[in-house]
Scaffold this motif. Sequence first.
Motif, PDB file in Angstrom:
ATOM      1  N   PHE A  38       0.788  -1.222   0.000  1.00  0.00           N
ATOM      2  CA  PHE A  38       0.000   0.000   0.000  1.00  0.00           C
ATOM      3  C   PHE A  38       0.818   1.268   0.000  1.00  0.00           C
ATOM      4  O   PHE A  38       0.277   2.340  -0.188  1.00  0.00           O
ATOM      5  CB  PHE A  38      -0.911   0.039   1.232  1.00  0.00           C
ATOM      6  CG  PHE A  38      -1.681  -1.211   1.430  1.00  0.00           C
ATOM      7  CD1 PHE A  38      -1.631  -1.863   2.636  1.00  0.00           C
ATOM      8  CD2 PHE A  38      -2.445  -1.743   0.422  1.00  0.00           C
ATOM      9  CE1 PHE A  38      -2.336  -3.023   2.834  1.00  0.00           C
ATOM     10  CE2 PHE A  38      -3.162  -2.892   0.606  1.00  0.00           C
ATOM     11  CZ  PHE A  38      -3.105  -3.539   1.817  1.00  0.00           C
ATOM     12  N   MET A  86      -4.309  -4.923 -10.308  1.00  0.00           N
ATOM     13  CA  MET A  86      -4.313  -3.631  -9.641  1.00  0.00           C
ATOM     14  C   MET A  86      -4.138  -2.476 -10.630  1.00  0.00           C
ATOM     15  O   MET A  86      -4.243  -1.322 -10.258  1.00  0.00           O
ATOM     16  CB  MET A  86      -3.197  -3.565  -8.588  1.00  0.00           C
ATOM     17  CG  MET A  86      -3.298  -4.635  -7.513  1.00  0.00           C
ATOM     18  SD  MET A  86      -4.790  -4.458  -6.530  1.00  0.00           S
ATOM     19  CE  MET A  86      -5.347  -6.151  -6.451  1.00  0.00           C
ATOM     20  N   CYS A 121      -8.778   6.728   6.147  1.00  0.00           N
ATOM     21  CA  CYS A 121      -8.367   5.539   6.897  1.00  0.00           C
ATOM     22  C   CYS A 121      -8.791   5.645   8.350  1.00  0.00           C
ATOM     23  O   CYS A 121      -8.777   6.734   8.928  1.00  0.00           O
ATOM     24  CB  CYS A 121      -6.854   5.364   6.837  1.00  0.00           C
ATOM     25  SG  CYS A 121      -6.225   5.040   5.178  1.00  0.00           S
ATOM     26  N   HIS A 156      -8.482  -0.922   1.227  1.00  0.00           N
ATOM     27  CA  HIS A 156      -7.360  -1.747   1.674  1.00  0.00           C
ATOM     28  C   HIS A 156      -7.344  -1.766   3.199  1.00  0.00           C
ATOM     29  O   HIS A 156      -7.856  -0.878   3.856  1.00  0.00           O
ATOM     30  CB  HIS A 156      -6.010  -1.322   1.073  1.00  0.00           C
ATOM     31  CG  HIS A 156      -5.535   0.036   1.465  1.00  0.00           C
ATOM     32  ND1 HIS A 156      -5.757   1.145   0.708  1.00  0.00           N
ATOM     33  CD2 HIS A 156      -4.818   0.464   2.530  1.00  0.00           C
ATOM     34  CE1 HIS A 156      -5.201   2.204   1.278  1.00  0.00           C
ATOM     35  NE2 HIS A 156      -4.628   1.817   2.395  1.00  0.00           N
ATOM     36  N   SER A 157      -6.782  -2.839   3.726  1.00  0.00           N
ATOM     37  CA  SER A 157      -6.747  -3.007   5.176  1.00  0.00           C
ATOM     38  C   SER A 157      -5.420  -3.618   5.590  1.00  0.00           C
ATOM     39  O   SER A 157      -4.758  -4.293   4.807  1.00  0.00           O
ATOM     40  CB  SER A 157      -7.894  -3.909   5.643  1.00  0.00           C
ATOM     41  OG  SER A 157      -7.727  -5.213   5.121  1.00  0.00           O
ATOM     42  N   SER A 214      -2.599  -8.105   5.163  1.00  0.00           N
ATOM     43  CA  SER A 214      -3.021  -6.936   4.400  1.00  0.00           C
ATOM     44  C   SER A 214      -3.824  -7.371   3.186  1.00  0.00           C
ATOM     45  O   SER A 214      -3.444  -8.316   2.497  1.00  0.00           O
ATOM     46  CB  SER A 214      -1.802  -6.150   3.903  1.00  0.00           C
ATOM     47  OG  SER A 214      -0.974  -5.795   4.975  1.00  0.00           O
ATOM     48  N   ASP A 215      -4.919  -6.680   2.940  1.00  0.00           N
ATOM     49  CA  ASP A 215      -5.742  -6.910   1.747  1.00  0.00           C
ATOM     50  C   ASP A 215      -5.914  -5.602   1.007  1.00  0.00           C
ATOM     51  O   ASP A 215      -6.100  -4.551   1.624  1.00  0.00           O
ATOM     52  CB  ASP A 215      -7.144  -7.419   2.128  1.00  0.00           C
ATOM     53  CG  ASP A 215      -7.132  -8.835   2.646  1.00  0.00           C
ATOM     54  OD1 ASP A 215      -6.483  -9.697   2.019  1.00  0.00           O
ATOM     55  OD2 ASP A 215      -7.762  -9.090   3.685  1.00  0.00           O
ATOM     56  N   MET A 216      -5.869  -5.692  -0.319  1.00  0.00           N
ATOM     57  CA  MET A 216      -6.100  -4.529  -1.170  1.00  0.00           C
ATOM     58  C   MET A 216      -6.983  -4.968  -2.321  1.00  0.00           C
ATOM     59  O   MET A 216      -6.673  -5.949  -2.991  1.00  0.00           O
ATOM     60  CB  MET A 216      -4.780  -3.998  -1.704  1.00  0.00           C
ATOM     61  CG  MET A 216      -4.910  -2.808  -2.603  1.00  0.00           C
ATOM     62  SD  MET A 216      -3.261  -2.262  -3.090  1.00  0.00           S
ATOM     63  CE  MET A 216      -3.679  -0.747  -3.894  1.00  0.00           C
ATOM     64  N   SER A 217      -8.082  -4.254  -2.528  1.00  0.00           N
ATOM     65  CA  SER A 217      -8.999  -4.583  -3.617  1.00  0.00           C
ATOM     66  C   SER A 217      -9.025  -3.456  -4.632  1.00  0.00           C
ATOM     67  O   SER A 217      -9.117  -2.286  -4.275  1.00  0.00           O
ATOM     68  CB  SER A 217     -10.411  -4.802  -3.080  1.00  0.00           C
ATOM     69  OG  SER A 217     -10.443  -5.906  -2.222  1.00  0.00           O
ATOM     70  N   ARG A 218      -8.946  -3.856  -5.885  1.00  0.00           N
ATOM     71  CA  ARG A 218      -9.069  -2.914  -6.999  1.00  0.00           C
ATOM     72  C   ARG A 218      -9.675  -3.663  -8.171  1.00  0.00           C
ATOM     73  O   ARG A 218      -9.364  -4.831  -8.398  1.00  0.00           O
ATOM     74  CB  ARG A 218      -7.707  -2.361  -7.430  1.00  0.00           C
ATOM     75  CG  ARG A 218      -7.174  -1.345  -6.485  1.00  0.00           C
ATOM     76  CD  ARG A 218      -6.193  -0.425  -7.155  1.00  0.00           C
ATOM     77  NE  ARG A 218      -5.788   0.578  -6.197  1.00  0.00           N
ATOM     78  CZ  ARG A 218      -4.547   0.963  -6.024  1.00  0.00           C
ATOM     79  NH1 ARG A 218      -3.600   0.456  -6.734  1.00  0.00           N
ATOM     80  NH2 ARG A 218      -4.269   1.891  -5.138  1.00  0.00           N
ATOM     81  N   THR A 278      -8.684  -8.901  -5.524  1.00  0.00           N
ATOM     82  CA  THR A 278      -7.999  -8.652  -4.257  1.00  0.00           C
ATOM     83  C   THR A 278      -6.598  -9.235  -4.270  1.00  0.00           C
ATOM     84  O   THR A 278      -6.376 -10.327  -4.787  1.00  0.00           O
ATOM     85  CB  THR A 278      -8.800  -9.279  -3.091  1.00  0.00           C
ATOM     86  OG1 THR A 278     -10.090  -8.679  -3.061  1.00  0.00           O
ATOM     87  CG2 THR A 278      -8.103  -9.056  -1.758  1.00  0.00           C
ATOM     88  N   THR A 285      -3.468 -10.072  -1.454  1.00  0.00           N
ATOM     89  CA  THR A 285      -3.262 -10.284  -0.024  1.00  0.00           C
ATOM     90  C   THR A 285      -1.779 -10.435   0.258  1.00  0.00           C
ATOM     91  O   THR A 285      -1.063 -11.101  -0.488  1.00  0.00           O
ATOM     92  CB  THR A 285      -4.005 -11.557   0.438  1.00  0.00           C
ATOM     93  OG1 THR A 285      -5.401 -11.371   0.186  1.00  0.00           O
ATOM     94  CG2 THR A 285      -3.786 -11.831   1.910  1.00  0.00           C
TER      95      THR A 285
END
Length: 193
Positions: free
Chosen positions: A22, A56, A112, A137-138, A157-161, A165, A167
């Motif tokens: 991130f 992404m 955030c 994202h988390s 950590s997760d990020m979605s776009r 996703t 991880t």
Amino acid sequence: MHNNGRAMLIGLGLLAAGDLLFGADATPSVPARLDVKLGLWEMAIQPQVSGDLSSMVDPQQLQQMTPEQRTRMQAALQQMQASMQKPRLTKECMTREKMSRGFGAGKDDKNCKTTIVTNSASEYEAHLMCSAQDGPHSVNMHITAQSAEHVTGTVHSDMSRNGKTMTVNGAIEGKFLSADCGPIKDSEEEKTP
């Protein structure tokens, strides 16, 4: 008691995890209360990345590329994802000044929210959730001070776009090396074989 070194390991772990996926803005600015020493620390993170990094990339951006550009970008993304899987070893000089600022100082993101679950001398757990136009994202972090000179922990950590996703899971271990940081003024990533 080593309260002046309390936030070091949280910041390092979140920076390591956040930078992997991130960027540094994913670190919360809430210091931890871990009872650890100030000085030179060696931090190791073993990341495991799943998902397709190419997902992404903005699909409109891909459509504007020539086939050769898309091929080069795909190769670069595959190389980047392989690099993200490699263990990282960092030496970090933790000072009173750093501790007084906390981690993520000046990097607060209005999109955030950080939730501190546990914040004690021996354990720190935090959840960071961010929303963005291109996806959420988390970061979830759990650190345990085994002693004032040794910590262990995990990061998820997760990020979605674009509906997909990625991880990153990481195992973290930190070891106190010395009260004297020597030539290291901030942090320095060591080259790993």
